[in-house]
Design a protein around this motif. Structure first.
Motif, PDB file in Angstrom:
ATOM      1  N   LEU A 185      -9.971  10.601   1.123  1.00  0.00           N
ATOM      2  CA  LEU A 185      -8.983   9.583   0.761  1.00  0.00           C
ATOM      3  C   LEU A 185      -9.555   8.713  -0.351  1.00  0.00           C
ATOM      4  O   LEU A 185     -10.528   7.992  -0.148  1.00  0.00           O
ATOM      5  CB  LEU A 185      -8.649   8.733   1.992  1.00  0.00           C
ATOM      6  CG  LEU A 185      -7.300   8.014   2.008  1.00  0.00           C
ATOM      7  CD1 LEU A 185      -6.159   9.008   1.946  1.00  0.00           C
ATOM      8  CD2 LEU A 185      -7.181   7.155   3.249  1.00  0.00           C
ATOM      9  N   TYR A 210       5.104  10.832  -0.353  1.00  0.00           N
ATOM     10  CA  TYR A 210       4.752   9.409  -0.395  1.00  0.00           C
ATOM     11  C   TYR A 210       5.041   8.756   0.949  1.00  0.00           C
ATOM     12  O   TYR A 210       6.028   9.096   1.616  1.00  0.00           O
ATOM     13  CB  TYR A 210       5.534   8.694  -1.507  1.00  0.00           C
ATOM     14  CG  TYR A 210       5.218   9.228  -2.882  1.00  0.00           C
ATOM     15  CD1 TYR A 210       4.018   8.903  -3.508  1.00  0.00           C
ATOM     16  CD2 TYR A 210       6.111  10.069  -3.548  1.00  0.00           C
ATOM     17  CE1 TYR A 210       3.714   9.416  -4.757  1.00  0.00           C
ATOM     18  CE2 TYR A 210       5.809  10.570  -4.801  1.00  0.00           C
ATOM     19  CZ  TYR A 210       4.609  10.235  -5.401  1.00  0.00           C
ATOM     20  OH  TYR A 210       4.311  10.739  -6.640  1.00  0.00           O
ATOM     21  N   GLN A 237      -8.885   5.727  -3.352  1.00  0.00           N
ATOM     22  CA  GLN A 237      -7.984   4.589  -3.550  1.00  0.00           C
ATOM     23  C   GLN A 237      -8.229   3.920  -4.892  1.00  0.00           C
ATOM     24  O   GLN A 237      -9.328   3.981  -5.451  1.00  0.00           O
ATOM     25  CB  GLN A 237      -8.147   3.563  -2.431  1.00  0.00           C
ATOM     26  CG  GLN A 237      -9.386   2.696  -2.524  1.00  0.00           C
ATOM     27  CD  GLN A 237      -9.356   1.523  -1.564  1.00  0.00           C
ATOM     28  OE1 GLN A 237      -8.359   1.270  -0.904  1.00  0.00           O
ATOM     29  NE2 GLN A 237     -10.453   0.812  -1.482  1.00  0.00           N
ATOM     30  N   LEU A 267      -3.372   5.023  -2.108  1.00  0.00           N
ATOM     31  CA  LEU A 267      -4.304   5.945  -1.454  1.00  0.00           C
ATOM     32  C   LEU A 267      -3.865   7.363  -1.785  1.00  0.00           C
ATOM     33  O   LEU A 267      -2.693   7.705  -1.595  1.00  0.00           O
ATOM     34  CB  LEU A 267      -4.301   5.730   0.065  1.00  0.00           C
ATOM     35  CG  LEU A 267      -4.542   4.296   0.548  1.00  0.00           C
ATOM     36  CD1 LEU A 267      -4.356   4.207   2.050  1.00  0.00           C
ATOM     37  CD2 LEU A 267      -5.931   3.830   0.166  1.00  0.00           C
ATOM     38  N   LYS A 289       0.774   5.499  -0.039  1.00  0.00           N
ATOM     39  CA  LYS A 289      -0.052   6.689   0.156  1.00  0.00           C
ATOM     40  C   LYS A 289       0.622   7.875  -0.515  1.00  0.00           C
ATOM     41  O   LYS A 289       1.815   8.113  -0.326  1.00  0.00           O
ATOM     42  CB  LYS A 289      -0.249   6.981   1.644  1.00  0.00           C
ATOM     43  CG  LYS A 289      -1.220   8.139   1.889  1.00  0.00           C
ATOM     44  CD  LYS A 289      -1.481   8.364   3.366  1.00  0.00           C
ATOM     45  CE  LYS A 289      -2.460   9.505   3.574  1.00  0.00           C
ATOM     46  NZ  LYS A 289      -2.693   9.790   5.015  1.00  0.00           N
ATOM     47  N   SER A 309       3.416   2.951   4.430  1.00  0.00           N
ATOM     48  CA  SER A 309       3.002   2.699   5.809  1.00  0.00           C
ATOM     49  C   SER A 309       3.122   1.230   6.205  1.00  0.00           C
ATOM     50  O   SER A 309       3.086   0.903   7.388  1.00  0.00           O
ATOM     51  CB  SER A 309       1.558   3.176   6.027  1.00  0.00           C
ATOM     52  OG  SER A 309       0.717   2.669   5.018  1.00  0.00           O
ATOM     53  N   THR A 335       0.853  -1.195   0.000  1.00  0.00           N
ATOM     54  CA  THR A 335       0.000   0.000   0.000  1.00  0.00           C
ATOM     55  C   THR A 335       0.885   1.240   0.000  1.00  0.00           C
ATOM     56  O   THR A 335       1.782   1.370   0.836  1.00  0.00           O
ATOM     57  CB  THR A 335      -0.924   0.019   1.230  1.00  0.00           C
ATOM     58  OG1 THR A 335      -1.796  -1.114   1.184  1.00  0.00           O
ATOM     59  CG2 THR A 335      -1.765   1.285   1.249  1.00  0.00           C
TER      60      THR A 335
END
Length: 231
Positions: A179, A108, A181, A153, A98, A111, A96
């Motif tokens: 948010l 960026y 995705q 995300l 972000k 996470s 994942t």
């Protein structure tokens, strides 16, 4: 990436982009057929000398030119709906990422891996290396594994941005306070370039995105080096 005088779409780097190209060709073929047919009818109309003074209505032809366009629209709508649902499908992502849009750079966050995060700025023209691309290269590239399901995300810190990679068929709006995705799957290694495609201000086109698609073992090594350097 697009090259000089490139009129077609970029070469796809993901299965979803392949499907988008197939749908583009499918819709274009239907448009060409309609254009040729209507053009032929209009051309022949100029040279038609037949006159029927008793012709008041033509129910058969009116039924044909009402039903036929509806059938043609179905041939466009059904593949389009299928593709729309495929683009929004999230299938157990391996990584994942972000992405946060700022003026005029991207941030960026990985996470999944001990909160690795960095900013990605466009490299100015006077600092660009000989093998770099003007207005497209960045100082910190996104490194992601190929042949893996990636979830991204996207949000924004100030105004609306849009995270867009044409070769992957990805375009996600980054909206402050929201948010969004999507997912993608890169089926070959390489560098994939994109830009902010939202009119978010005077310099919005100077927010480039560069993804470096690498084999999984290289990605694990890159993650390990970043974790060790942050400790």
């Amino acid at each position: 990436m697009s090259t000089w005088a490139n009129l077609g779409l970029q070469d796809s780097a993901s299965p979803l982009m392949e499907q988008l190209i197939f749908f583009h060709d499918h819709a274009l073929l239907i448009l060409v057929m309609i254009t040729v047919l209507v053009g032929y009818l209009m051309f022949m109309l100029f040279f038609n000398t037949y006159i029927n003074r008793f012709l008041l209505h033509g129910q058969l032809i009116e039924m044909i030119w009402t039903i036929l366009p509806a059938i043609i629209l179905l041939f466009i709508a059904l593949p389009s709906l299928r593709l729309l649902y495929l683009l929004d499908e999230i299938n157990e992502p391996s990584v994942t990422l972000k992405s946060i849009g700022h003026q005029w750079y991207w941030s960026y966050e990985y996470s999944d891996f001990n909160d690795i995060e960095f900013d990605s700025y466009m490299i100015p023209t006077n600092e660009l290396s000989n093998d770099g691309f003007r207005l497209l290269d960045v100082d910190n590239r996104i490194v992601l594994p190929m042949n893996s399901q990636i979830r991204i995300l996207v949000t924004a810190a100030d105004v609306i941005h849009s995270w867009t990679i044409p070769a992957l068929g990805v375009k996600v709006d980054g909206t402050p306070g929201r948010l969004n995705q999507t997912n993608f799957f890169m089926n070959r290694p390489g560098l994939f370039y994109g830009q902010c495609s939202e009119i978010c201000g005077a310099n919005h086109s100077f927010m480039p995105i560069v993804i470096e698609s690498v084999p999984v073992n290289y990605f694990i090594k890159w993650i390990s080096n970043n974790i060790n350097s942050s400790l």
